[in-house]
Motif scaffolding. Sequence first.
Motif, PDB file in Angstrom:
ATOM      1  N   GLU A 108      36.911  39.765  28.063  1.00 26.30           N
ATOM      2  CA  GLU A 108      36.712  38.329  27.856  1.00 26.30           C
ATOM      3  C   GLU A 108      36.916  37.537  29.146  1.00 26.30           C
ATOM      4  O   GLU A 108      36.183  36.594  29.442  1.00 26.30           O
ATOM      5  CB  GLU A 108      37.669  37.830  26.781  1.00 26.30           C
ATOM      6  N   THR A 109      37.922  37.924  29.915  1.00 25.90           N
ATOM      7  CA  THR A 109      38.234  37.188  31.144  1.00 25.90           C
ATOM      8  C   THR A 109      37.628  37.833  32.384  1.00 25.90           C
ATOM      9  O   THR A 109      37.510  37.198  33.438  1.00 25.90           O
ATOM     10  CB  THR A 109      39.751  37.094  31.339  1.00 25.90           C
ATOM     11  N   GLY A 110      37.281  39.130  32.289  1.00 23.56           N
ATOM     12  CA  GLY A 110      36.766  39.845  33.458  1.00 23.56           C
ATOM     13  C   GLY A 110      37.856  40.309  34.396  1.00 23.56           C
ATOM     14  O   GLY A 110      37.573  40.841  35.471  1.00 23.56           O
ATOM     15  N   ASN A 111      39.119  40.139  34.006  1.00 20.32           N
ATOM     16  CA  ASN A 111      40.249  40.576  34.831  1.00 20.32           C
ATOM     17  C   ASN A 111      40.709  41.974  34.410  1.00 20.32           C
ATOM     18  O   ASN A 111      40.312  42.492  33.352  1.00 20.32           O
ATOM     19  CB  ASN A 111      41.404  39.586  34.704  1.00 20.32           C
ATOM     20  N   PHE A 112      41.574  42.581  35.232  1.00 14.08           N
ATOM     21  CA  PHE A 112      42.134  43.882  34.867  1.00 14.08           C
ATOM     22  C   PHE A 112      43.614  43.935  35.222  1.00 14.08           C
ATOM     23  O   PHE A 112      44.103  43.185  36.075  1.00 14.08           O
ATOM     24  CB  PHE A 112      41.361  45.016  35.553  1.00 14.08           C
ATOM     25  N   ASN A 113      44.320  44.804  34.516  1.00 11.68           N
ATOM     26  CA  ASN A 113      45.744  45.056  34.761  1.00 11.68           C
ATOM     27  C   ASN A 113      45.915  46.478  35.249  1.00 11.68           C
ATOM     28  O   ASN A 113      45.303  47.412  34.722  1.00 11.68           O
ATOM     29  CB  ASN A 113      46.560  44.840  33.487  1.00 11.68           C
ATOM     30  N   ILE A 144      40.521  54.391  31.290  1.00  5.31           N
ATOM     31  CA  ILE A 144      40.063  52.998  31.384  1.00  5.31           C
ATOM     32  C   ILE A 144      40.071  52.410  29.976  1.00  5.31           C
ATOM     33  O   ILE A 144      39.401  52.926  29.074  1.00  5.31           O
ATOM     34  CB  ILE A 144      38.656  52.919  31.995  1.00  5.31           C
ATOM     35  N   VAL A 145      40.851  51.370  29.792  1.00  4.77           N
ATOM     36  CA  VAL A 145      40.968  50.723  28.487  1.00  4.77           C
ATOM     37  C   VAL A 145      40.234  49.389  28.541  1.00  4.77           C
ATOM     38  O   VAL A 145      40.547  48.527  29.377  1.00  4.77           O
ATOM     39  CB  VAL A 145      42.446  50.499  28.102  1.00  4.77           C
ATOM     40  N   PHE A 146      39.264  49.226  27.662  1.00  4.46           N
ATOM     41  CA  PHE A 146      38.521  47.974  27.568  1.00  4.46           C
ATOM     42  C   PHE A 146      39.022  47.189  26.350  1.00  4.46           C
ATOM     43  O   PHE A 146      39.052  47.730  25.234  1.00  4.46           O
ATOM     44  CB  PHE A 146      37.021  48.237  27.416  1.00  4.46           C
ATOM     45  N   LYS A 147      39.394  45.954  26.580  1.00  2.07           N
ATOM     46  CA  LYS A 147      39.935  45.108  25.503  1.00  2.07           C
ATOM     47  C   LYS A 147      39.045  43.887  25.296  1.00  2.07           C
ATOM     48  O   LYS A 147      38.708  43.173  26.238  1.00  2.07           O
ATOM     49  CB  LYS A 147      41.354  44.663  25.860  1.00  2.07           C
ATOM     50  N   ARG A 148      38.643  43.696  24.041  1.00  5.58           N
ATOM     51  CA  ARG A 148      37.935  42.478  23.663  1.00  5.58           C
ATOM     52  C   ARG A 148      38.573  41.972  22.365  1.00  5.58           C
ATOM     53  O   ARG A 148      38.363  42.562  21.296  1.00  5.58           O
ATOM     54  CB  ARG A 148      36.443  42.726  23.459  1.00  5.58           C
TER      55      ARG A 148
END
Length: 358
Positions: free
Chosen positions: A150-155, A219-223
Amino acid sequence: MYFFKKNISNCLYIFFIFLTFNFIEFSTKEVLAKTFVVSKIEVEEKYNLSFNKLKVMDRGFKKAFQDISQMVLERKDLDKIKNTTINDIKKLIENFSILDEKFINQKYKSIMEVEFNRKKLIKFFNSRNIILSLPKKIDVFFLPVLVDLETGNFNYLNDDIFVKNWENIQENYFQINYILPNEDMEDYLTIKKNLKNIENFNFKKILQKYNSENYIIMIVFKRKNNIKFYSKIKFDDKFLVSNENFTNKNILDQSNLNSMILKIKNKYEDNWKSINKMNPYTSVPIRLSVESDNVEKSLKLENALTNLDFVNNYKIEKFSSNEIIYKIYYSSNPKRFLKDILSYDIYVDTSSTNWKIK
């Protein structure tokens, strides 16, 4: 006279060689007599008038059987043995010991260690059409990245909620030890630069830095509350890609977070088990030769063969004045055999049809 003595010496030498060969040819060194050990089995029971220590021990045996089953079987096979009776479990146990026991606040607590007979356990699982995997610990370089779609950022690392909770989820049957990278700005910038194509990025530069033979890139993708795990895995020269999706999971809910981590860890464990599957009834015969006058090298080889997990058994097939030929029954592929035996500092010359110990 000299000629006569020389002939006698030669005849005696041939006689002893023949005697040794006939003795060894029909003797097979069984290697599967080792045990599978399950430690840290904790059992707790109320201490009152109905307390029965034997029933408590039976609970410990059941728990140990559950642990060894989860250690050597993929999760899809666990249902096939979930109704195993305590009497059948006891038949598989070679030995057990109570490492510690205490009576605290009207409760009995004990820690047990249980040894399962390896041959019996393999036979038991095979009777149920299950091929087990040999339990084997492995160190794995673990690179996790959490991407918010949603934000295009990553942790990354310490900012990743999965990393913060990863080591909190531990089970007695886990074989994989996860090794995290250091906090490195260069790595962070490399990932950030390739974030839009992160699934296809090979991470080669980072992997080379850590000299990682085995690795998991998670790689974890969160939406919102939909979570997708995309994993690139390398175990023992085997490359795997894994996908797992979770819906309606709030990563800020500890229960949701823990259940996802456990499921992903179990899936990685299954990936590792699939590589270590062993079927003792479909062995690959391997022949190795050693110079007959090099006793030290022969003993070193036999020690390695006795301890290598995938060696079912072996025997000396031929004994001459020049060489000893060992016939080895191996429950995996020859390439793995060469790699495993190298860990005992034994180098094999495979340049010709007949393999030789260097």
